[in-house]
Design a protein around this motif. Structure first.
Motif, short mmCIF file in Angstrom:
data_model
loop_
_atom_site.label_atom_id
_atom_site.label_comp_id
_atom_site.label_asym_id
_atom_site.label_seq_id
_atom_site.Cartn_x
_atom_site.Cartn_y
_atom_site.Cartn_z
N ALA A 181 -1.78 -1.52 -4.15
CA ALA A 181 -3.00 -0.98 -3.55
C ALA A 181 -2.74 0.44 -3.04
O ALA A 181 -1.58 0.84 -2.86
CB ALA A 181 -3.48 -1.87 -2.41
N ASN A 182 -3.81 1.17 -2.79
CA ASN A 182 -3.67 2.49 -2.18
C ASN A 182 -4.71 2.64 -1.08
O ASN A 182 -5.73 1.95 -1.04
CB ASN A 182 -3.78 3.60 -3.23
N TYR A 183 -4.43 3.57 -0.17
CA TYR A 183 -5.28 3.73 1.02
C TYR A 183 -6.68 4.23 0.69
O TYR A 183 -7.63 3.96 1.43
CB TYR A 183 -4.63 4.71 2.00
N ALA A 184 -6.83 4.94 -0.41
CA ALA A 184 -8.14 5.52 -0.72
C ALA A 184 -9.13 4.48 -1.23
O ALA A 184 -10.33 4.58 -0.96
CB ALA A 184 -7.99 6.64 -1.76
N PRO A 194 -4.13 5.98 -9.74
CA PRO A 194 -4.05 6.12 -8.28
C PRO A 194 -3.01 5.21 -7.65
O PRO A 194 -2.50 5.50 -6.56
CB PRO A 194 -5.47 5.76 -7.82
N ASN A 195 -2.68 4.09 -8.31
CA ASN A 195 -1.69 3.15 -7.77
C ASN A 195 -0.27 3.47 -8.25
O ASN A 195 0.64 2.67 -8.08
CB ASN A 195 -2.03 1.72 -8.18
N GLY A 196 -0.10 4.64 -8.85
CA GLY A 196 1.19 4.96 -9.47
C GLY A 196 2.37 4.89 -8.54
O GLY A 196 3.45 4.43 -8.92
N PHE A 247 0.82 -1.21 0.00
CA PHE A 247 0.00 0.00 0.00
C PHE A 247 0.86 1.26 0.00
O PHE A 247 1.98 1.27 0.52
CB PHE A 247 -0.87 0.06 1.26
N ASP A 248 0.28 2.32 -0.55
CA ASP A 248 0.80 3.66 -0.33
C ASP A 248 -0.31 4.66 -0.64
O ASP A 248 -1.44 4.26 -0.95
CB ASP A 248 2.04 3.94 -1.19
N LEU A 249 0.01 5.93 -0.55
CA LEU A 249 -0.96 6.98 -0.84
C LEU A 249 -1.40 6.91 -2.29
O LEU A 249 -0.63 6.48 -3.16
CB LEU A 249 -0.34 8.35 -0.57
#
Length: 801
Positions: A71-74, A40-42, A31-33
């Protein structure tokens, strides 16, 4: 215990922790921002792509990256419900971590574990951001960089963490991830970084006092005193000068607050370091810092001229009298001489050692459960040959204690705090380490090593100075030995399985080793149920080239032929032994060492093993049965598929041999065919003897018997040689290979394809061995191959002639 994991934070540490979990067959969600623009997963996509380019590689094999999901947190927090373990590895700011914990808490499974990879923030403080019910399943799990290669993991309780959970985690980290675990106390920077940072700051302070250049300090504080080559200032560049400054600031804030520390005034960034950071010189990540590359020349910052100069990377910069002291093999004598010598370099070294001794003695009760944990943390996390208490004890506990206290009394030390009373109480015991355990300053008792069941798998665990008395239990009983091998047993473990260990220099396979291995197999067949080949790394560096070169210079080519015939006899003895022979491999297994393991009934391989047939680098080919084994496996694979010819399975082996390719891990060795899919790979090399003994025992009790020597092996023959040559011709287009390389490649193809005979011809195993031998002798008689052999012996580097 962990079927799937999540890593929060795709920075340098987070991405590499995810990579190592994938190495261990654990799928990971990274995961990251969410990226502000584009996909968004860039952020995570770029981090994952970077993993494939890093050297040394965090991935044990390239396909491991397929087990890291992005993955991302949003968008994807619900994926945390798939995970048994969540490791947080975001920026070292408590408020950022607290905010993230509050966001993820609703998505964490009730029985999942959450751990922070923080390098020094209070775990108790961080745990307060979780609901009460989750706190017993939260802890610190501090990996060291790079996570795949550095053994240390500090495991830290919040004070509320379940003790049973910590025991389970320690066992899992040790056996599944191959880590060396220290239970750290919840104090600033925990154990290794607390001592390591102070040691670095002490070196920087005394370097300035004694007006020593950065490069000279690195020469003094590196391998000469049992520390890594990165030493002090190179290590700062590697860590990142901005990162180092942040760690110093964090340490000062923590110690000025709730933790009393007489050295807190020294937790400050030197002015020259602040100037570098302001100029954007952050170390390796920006291309320059304390050091920089000017073309091929390495330069170092010189504070006196406030500019870079060429680096003095030579031991000539060490004063002869100081070098003589450092070569003294007596620790007590070495330290006495350092204290007596007036040269600034000697005074610098004593000052650094003195202040580190003082620091760890004063803080032992605060930062570690016992002296053993502190010493091993510095060995495993910083690469020190000995921890500070080991160094102190080996040099004479009382004499060092008296010398340190005398300097404190004379106001020569960095702090005026007195040594704790327990230091002098340990004089009658000779120090802090004993056979039964190590001293705990907080408890005032001797603490034995951990008794967790996982450590029973380590028959030869790391020991600290002073524990040697325990090692006699596990030293084994010698059955027979010669100049090259030792045959022995471990009666305490399994008296029915014999162990044979190489004792030759660098574990090369000279005549004594070959005869010794044959004798070991014969004795195992007569008196035991199995045989394990095991010794400390390296496994084997191959044939004794010095022995071969001596025969060449004497024109004794008939003896070379006899030597290779003896080598083939040895590998065939291993292969057709009437008891199972199990190779337990760690470190380098090159050339003949690789051929040894290929012929064993079974192999168990440490993950960080480097395996390959490298004879082409000296103008030769494998002739101890390596080519023969690949020819047989190609025939077997062809027969199984029914749709491919042997040459299709020969080509990968041919490429590995002619390029002298060495695997970057045991998993890569499996891809190259040196290790079979059925051979277990152990992440913790300390477990190798245990596992190998049990594999041998299991095979024996299952009624082991060797397979029959294969007959009617279908070989690729002349057509296969042509196919290999065409493949090599394509490889030569870049100009990387010489005319002699092409000749060596044809010789390798000839051995792999069963000789210059019709494709599809049927031969037996001995035919293949004879082809190997004849081709090898042709190359040994070649002048250019002889030049390559001598050049490697003279320079340690391959020659492309």
């Amino acid at each position: 215990m962990v079927r799937k994991a999540a890593v929060l934070g795709a920075g340098v540490m987070g991405a590499q922790i995810a990579a190592h979990l994938a190495n261990a067959e654990i799928p990971v969600v990274l995961f990251d921002l969410p990226a502000k623009v584009g996909d968004p997963n860039g952020i995570v996509m770029r981090a994952r792509d970077t993993l494939s380019r890093l050297e040394p590689s965090p991935l044990a094999t390239a396909e491991r990256i397929d087990y890291i999901d992005i993955a991302n947190y949003a968008q994807h927090l619900d994926r945390l419900r798939e995970c048994d373990l969540v490791i947080e590895a975001i920026a070292e700011k408590a408020e950022l971590k607290a905010d993230l914990y509050r966001r993820i808490a609703p998505f964490i499974l009730p029985n999942a574990i959450v751990a922070s990879n923080t390098s020094g923030i209070s775990i108790k403080l961080l745990s307060g951001s979780f609901p009460e019910a989750m706190r017993e399943r939260f802890c610190g799990m501090h990996f060291f960089n790079p996570p795949r290669y550095m053994p240390l993991v500090e495991l830290i309780s919040s004070g509320r963490t379940s003790p049973a959970l910590l025991d389970e985690l320690e066992s899992w980290l040790v056996s599944r991830l191959g880590k060396s675990v220290v239970r750290a106390l919840d104090t600033p920077n925990f154990v290794a970084n607390r001592v390591g940072l102070f040691s670095m700051l002490a070196a920087m302070r005394h370097a300035e006092r004694f007006e020593l250049g950065f490069d000279v300090v690195d020469m003094l504080t590196g391998p000469l005193i049992g520390r890594p080559k990165s030493a002090t200032y190179r290590a700062a560049d590697m860590v990142g000068l901005d990162t180092l400054t942040n760690v110093i600031a964090t340490m000062r804030r923590a110690c000025d607050g709730n933790h009393s520390d007489p050295w807190s005034e020294y937790y400050a960034t030197p002015a020259w370091l602040s100037t570098l950071i302001a100029d954007g010189a952050l170390g390796q990540k920006t291309g320059f810092g304390i050091y920089r590359n000017d073309g091929k020349q390495i330069q170092v910052l010189d504070q006196r001229i406030r500019a870079y100069r060429d680096c003095r990377d030579s031991s000539d910069e060490i004063a002869p009298e100081v070098m003589a002291i450092l070569k003294n093999r007596s620790p007590a004598g070495k330290f006495a001489q350092l204290r007596a010598c007036n040269h600034p370099q000697a005074r610098f070294l004593w000052a650094v050692f003195r202040d580190v001794f003082h620091y760890v003695a004063f803080h032992l009760a605060d930062i570690a459960d016992n002296a053993r944990d502190l010493d091993l943390a510095m060995r495993w996390g910083y690469g020190w040959a000995q921890g500070p208490f080991e160094t102190w004890q080996s040099a004479g506990w009382q004499s060092i204690a008296d010398a340190v206290q005398a300097d404190i009394d004379a106001d020569r030390a960095m702090s005026t705090a007195a040594l704790p009373a327990w230091v002098f109480a340990r004089v009658e015991h000779g120090g802090v380490h004993r056979s039964e355990g190590s001293y705990s300053a907080s408890g005032g008792t001797i603490k034995p090593p951990s008794t967790l069941p996982v450590y029973r798998r380590q028959l030869f665990p790391d020991r600290v100075f002073g524990e040697e008395a325990n090692s006699s239990v596990m030293s084994g009983t010698t059955i027979w030995e010669n100049e090259g091998v030792r045959l022995w047993t471990l009666p305490e473990i399994d008296n029915d399985i014999a162990i044979v260990s190489l004792t030759s220099k660098n574990h090369t396979l000279g005549h004594d080793v070959l005869l010794g291995m044959q004798e070991a197999v014969a004795r195992a067949e007569a008196d035991y149920k199995g045989l394990v080949i095991w010794h400390e790394a390296p496994f084997a560096y191959g044939a004794n080239l010095k022995e071969v070169a001596g025969l060449i210079s004497g024109g004794q080519f008939d003896r070379i032929g006899s030597y290779i015939a003896e080598f083939q006899k040895t590998t065939m003895t291993l292969k057709y032994a009437r008891v199972p022979v199990v190779a337990a491999v760690q470190g380098m297994a090159l050339g003949g060492g690789c051929e040894f393991l290929m012929h064993c009934a079974k192999r168990v391989i440490a993950l960080e093993s480097r395996i390959g047939l490298v004879e082409a680098a000296v103008g030769l080919i494998p002739a101890g049965g390596g080519c023969k084994e690949f020819a047989i496996r190609a025939w077997q694979n062809s027969a199984r598929t029914g749709s491919k010819e042997p040459v299709d399975f020969i080509l990968p082996a041919f490429t590995s041999i002619v390029t002298s390719r060495v695997s970057g891990s045991a998993m890569q060795a499996r891809e190259q065919g040196f290790v079979l899919d059925s051979d277990p790979i152990e992440f913790n090399a300390k477990e190798l003897p245990y596992v190998a003994l049990r594999i041998a025992r299991g095979a024996a009790e299952a009624g082991y018997y060797p397979k029959l020597s294969p007959r009617n092996v279908k070989v690729a023959g002349r057509a296969g040689i042509t196919t290999c040559e065409a493949m090599f011709a394509e490889m030569c287009q870049g100009g990387r290979f010489s005319e002699h390389d092409c000749f060596v490649a044809r010789c390798a193809a000839t051995a792999l394809c069963g000789g210059d005979i019709e494709a599809g011809s049927l031969v037996d195993e001995q035919w293949l061995l004879t082809v190997e031998l004849n081709v090898f002798l042709e190359l040994v008689n070649n002048q250019k191959s002889q030049q390559r052999i001598q050049h490697l012996l003279d320079t340690g580097k391959p020659l492309r002639n």
